[in-house]
Design a protein around this motif. Sequence first.
Motif, PDB file in Angstrom:
ATOM      1  N   ALA A 174      84.190  -4.975 -33.660  1.00 46.73           N
ATOM      2  CA  ALA A 174      85.515  -4.401 -33.855  1.00 46.73           C
ATOM      3  C   ALA A 174      86.587  -5.456 -34.158  1.00 46.73           C
ATOM      4  O   ALA A 174      87.565  -5.172 -34.852  1.00 46.73           O
ATOM      5  N   LEU A 233      81.902 -11.209 -29.282  1.00 49.63           N
ATOM      6  CA  LEU A 233      81.733 -10.048 -28.407  1.00 49.63           C
ATOM      7  C   LEU A 233      81.666  -8.714 -29.123  1.00 49.63           C
ATOM      8  O   LEU A 233      80.888  -7.851 -28.749  1.00 49.63           O
ATOM      9  N   THR A 234      82.537  -8.526 -30.133  1.00 46.66           N
ATOM     10  CA  THR A 234      82.580  -7.192 -30.751  1.00 46.66           C
ATOM     11  C   THR A 234      82.672  -7.248 -32.274  1.00 46.66           C
ATOM     12  O   THR A 234      83.376  -8.085 -32.848  1.00 46.66           O
ATOM     13  N   ASN A 240      75.125   1.132 -22.990  1.00 48.82           N
ATOM     14  CA  ASN A 240      74.676   0.665 -24.301  1.00 48.82           C
ATOM     15  C   ASN A 240      74.164  -0.757 -24.120  1.00 48.82           C
ATOM     16  O   ASN A 240      74.928  -1.654 -23.741  1.00 48.82           O
ATOM     17  N   ARG A 268      79.259  -8.875 -22.631  1.00 45.81           N
ATOM     18  CA  ARG A 268      80.099  -8.693 -21.439  1.00 45.81           C
ATOM     19  C   ARG A 268      79.263  -8.717 -20.168  1.00 45.81           C
ATOM     20  O   ARG A 268      79.735  -9.111 -19.110  1.00 45.81           O
ATOM     21  N   LYS A 313      69.857  -2.476 -32.937  1.00 44.41           N
ATOM     22  CA  LYS A 313      70.714  -2.587 -34.113  1.00 44.41           C
ATOM     23  C   LYS A 313      69.947  -2.178 -35.363  1.00 44.41           C
ATOM     24  O   LYS A 313      68.718  -2.293 -35.398  1.00 44.41           O
ATOM     25  N   ALA A 342      83.894 -13.236 -32.899  1.00 43.91           N
ATOM     26  CA  ALA A 342      82.839 -12.632 -33.738  1.00 43.91           C
ATOM     27  C   ALA A 342      83.120 -12.784 -35.237  1.00 43.91           C
ATOM     28  O   ALA A 342      82.194 -12.889 -36.043  1.00 43.91           O
ATOM     29  N   LEU A 400      86.274  -7.905 -36.065  1.00 44.40           N
ATOM     30  CA  LEU A 400      86.204  -8.140 -37.511  1.00 44.40           C
ATOM     31  C   LEU A 400      86.984  -7.081 -38.278  1.00 44.40           C
ATOM     32  O   LEU A 400      87.582  -7.359 -39.311  1.00 44.40           O
ATOM     33  N   ASP A 408      73.453  -2.797 -26.236  1.00 39.18           N
ATOM     34  CA  ASP A 408      73.977  -3.698 -27.263  1.00 39.18           C
ATOM     35  C   ASP A 408      75.343  -4.270 -26.871  1.00 39.18           C
ATOM     36  O   ASP A 408      75.846  -5.186 -27.518  1.00 39.18           O
ATOM     37  N   ALA A 409      75.953  -3.725 -25.827  1.00 37.43           N
ATOM     38  CA  ALA A 409      77.185  -4.348 -25.313  1.00 37.43           C
ATOM     39  C   ALA A 409      76.757  -5.315 -24.211  1.00 37.43           C
ATOM     40  O   ALA A 409      77.101  -5.157 -23.035  1.00 37.43           O
ATOM     41  N   GLU A 410      75.954  -6.330 -24.629  1.00 32.89           N
ATOM     42  CA  GLU A 410      75.296  -7.224 -23.667  1.00 32.89           C
ATOM     43  C   GLU A 410      76.106  -8.477 -23.361  1.00 32.89           C
ATOM     44  O   GLU A 410      75.932  -9.093 -22.324  1.00 32.89           O
ATOM     45  N   LYS A 418      79.546 -17.209 -24.295  1.00 37.19           N
ATOM     46  CA  LYS A 418      78.449 -16.248 -24.489  1.00 37.19           C
ATOM     47  C   LYS A 418      77.346 -16.909 -25.306  1.00 37.19           C
ATOM     48  O   LYS A 418      77.583 -17.356 -26.431  1.00 37.19           O
ATOM     49  N   TRP A 468      73.415 -16.179 -34.464  1.00 42.83           N
ATOM     50  CA  TRP A 468      74.629 -16.917 -34.070  1.00 42.83           C
ATOM     51  C   TRP A 468      75.462 -16.193 -33.015  1.00 42.83           C
ATOM     52  O   TRP A 468      76.637 -16.476 -32.834  1.00 42.83           O
TER      53      TRP A 468
HETATM   54  N1  BES Z   1      77.023  -9.590 -30.843  1.00 38.40           N
HETATM   55  C1  BES Z   1      77.575  -8.295 -31.049  1.00 38.40           C
HETATM   56  C2  BES Z   1      78.941  -8.360 -31.739  1.00 38.40           C
HETATM   57  C3  BES Z   1      78.960  -8.875 -33.147  1.00 38.40           C
HETATM   58  C4  BES Z   1      78.891  -8.000 -34.201  1.00 38.40           C
HETATM   59  C5  BES Z   1      79.124 -10.210 -33.420  1.00 38.40           C
HETATM   60  C6  BES Z   1      78.958  -8.455 -35.490  1.00 38.40           C
HETATM   61  C7  BES Z   1      79.164 -10.675 -34.704  1.00 38.40           C
HETATM   62  C8  BES Z   1      79.109  -9.800 -35.756  1.00 38.40           C
HETATM   63  C9  BES Z   1      77.756  -7.591 -29.720  1.00 38.40           C
HETATM   64  O1  BES Z   1      76.814  -7.897 -28.759  1.00 38.40           O
HETATM   65  C10 BES Z   1      77.683  -6.143 -29.974  1.00 38.40           C
HETATM   66  O2  BES Z   1      76.633  -5.699 -30.366  1.00 38.40           O
HETATM   67  N2  BES Z   1      78.764  -5.415 -29.742  1.00 38.40           N
HETATM   68  C11 BES Z   1      78.805  -4.019 -29.958  1.00 38.40           C
HETATM   69  C12 BES Z   1      79.570  -3.414 -28.811  1.00 38.40           C
HETATM   70  C13 BES Z   1      79.492  -1.918 -28.754  1.00 38.40           C
HETATM   71  C14 BES Z   1      78.085  -1.475 -28.444  1.00 38.40           C
HETATM   72  C15 BES Z   1      80.460  -1.416 -27.722  1.00 38.40           C
HETATM   73  C16 BES Z   1      79.508  -3.764 -31.291  1.00 38.40           C
HETATM   74  O3  BES Z   1      80.431  -4.484 -31.638  1.00 38.40           O
HETATM   75  O4  BES Z   1      79.071  -2.840 -31.988  1.00 38.40           O
END
Ligand code: BES
Length: 515
Positions: free
Chosen positions: A393, A390-391, A359, A365, A291, A481, A395, A361-363, A279, A301
């Motif tokens: 979550a 990716l998420t 959404n 995938r 965001k 992530a 973390l 922001d779920a880009e 990705k 990053w």
């Molecule tokens: N790039 C983010 C995930 C991310 C979050 C990476 C924090 C590093 C630190 C990803 O594109 C994202 O925004 N994911 C969303 C998914 C949700 C909308 C289902 C997320 O994790 O909130």
Amino acid sequence: MKKSTSRASNKLPLSLSFDSRAPKADVLVVFATEGDKAPKFCASARVLDDASGGALVRASTADNFHGKKGQMLTLAGPAKISAKHVIVVGLGKAKETTHRDLERTALPLVQALHARKAASVSISGFDEIEFKDADSAQAAAHYGVALQLSSYRFDKYFTRGGREKKPSLTKAHLVLKNAAAAKKIYAVEEKVAHGVYLTRDLVSEVPNVLYPESFAAIIKRELSPLGIEVRVLDVKDMTKLNMGALLAVGQGSARPPRLVTMRYNGGKKGQKPVAFVGKGVTFDTGGISIKPAPGMEDMKWDMAGAGAVVGVMKALAARKAKANVVGVVALAENMPGGKACRPGDVVGTMSGQTVEILNTDAEGRLILCDALTYTQEKFAPSHVVDLATLTGAVLIALGQEFAGLFSNDDAFANNLRKAGSAVGEELWQMPLHDAWDKSIDSPCADIKNISGNRDAGSAIGAHFLKRFIKDGTKWAHLDIAGMAWTGKDRLATPKGASAFGVRLLDQFVRDQLEK
Ligand code: BES
Ligand code: MN
Ligand code: ZN
């Protein structure tokens, strides 16, 4: 403003030498293990203690130094020794020491040397310790790599601040009897360090400088000379291939998306390759599903998966790995704007399936699904590993200690896990479930890109990707992530871009394809 990473592409910061006698240096480093009451100085340490009239033993008592793992004793201006400092590095209980324990001391040592403005260091005693899992040549070679990786800094944008900000250490001598053997091992391992450096430079790079086109140009510049076949697909190419999801993510940005493939054939002719897919969101604002402002800068990053793929390709080609490996990175900038995709849009994908974007922001995938289809159709790989920040979550689930691992093949997953453990990049396997797969059925298209609630967020991302994996392809998804950027110093990784995945995948190739 410089347009790309400015580091001379194959230059690591330290000039390293392996010697059978200790050359003169600003700082002499020796080892001690942990004793019952007092530290057990190794032979080279005892020599220095004698020379200085017992100064080391006196200092260890005064400083409460026991030779414990991670303890360091520093003696400044020792009498009758020409070096400016002597540093004794503690390794913990003798006979329990692993080469990883040794490596762990590299970063604090580099920092201690930097603090003292040392330009050169001479490290003796690799023959004096019995490592559980390495001979002295292996230990010294890996220590050399750990010193290089610990010396990483991203300082190209400092114009002032003078010497404080510039690294002082330029020379390290590693002293052992079998210097030739260490040198030979190091010559291979150093290539992996080159890959790690490239990845860290890419991941650290700022988002006005690193965007899909400039990223693609760096890949070409860095990998083509190594015999890797690099191909760049632009918007026209991707439109022809019906990559509607990848294009949808890129369309809100003034900087058009790219898909880059890297092909390295070092293995048997005709043998199916393994594919690494990354990705590469060069900046993730979230798009229209924008965001919150605090911390958004971290989303530079969001291309760390792609960065790791590029770094491992460099490492593999540079060390002439005997394996066929393909790297594919999907590069896009996720921006809001008049042309951006909206929540509710339905797009086609290269696989033929339609996706409802609920959404923006779920880009990750969305760009990966088209990259995964392309990878399987174009290269027919036996195994596919995708790497993605990716998420958020993941973390919550695993913090900054493990990357999440999802796979349709447990044996494959185990091999990845083992490779990760061997290099200190840990993975934790997480489950897939039919109910989660169902939860991304869309009422108006084949799939939706979110489930609509917060449950099992990382697994939902994995299930989305799994819908694009063909029967018979062994696939693993690494959600990095939590690992791509480290908030604290860790094993040979100063705060910042870690290059997580480079050493892991290099090790996986060694274990599974080169044996
Ligand atoms: N790039 C983010 C995930 C991310 C979050 C990476 C924090 C590093 C630190 C990803 O594109 C994202 O925004 N994911 C969303 C998914 C949700 C909308 C289902 C997320 O994790 O909130
Ligand atoms: Mn996002
Ligand atoms: Zn993202």
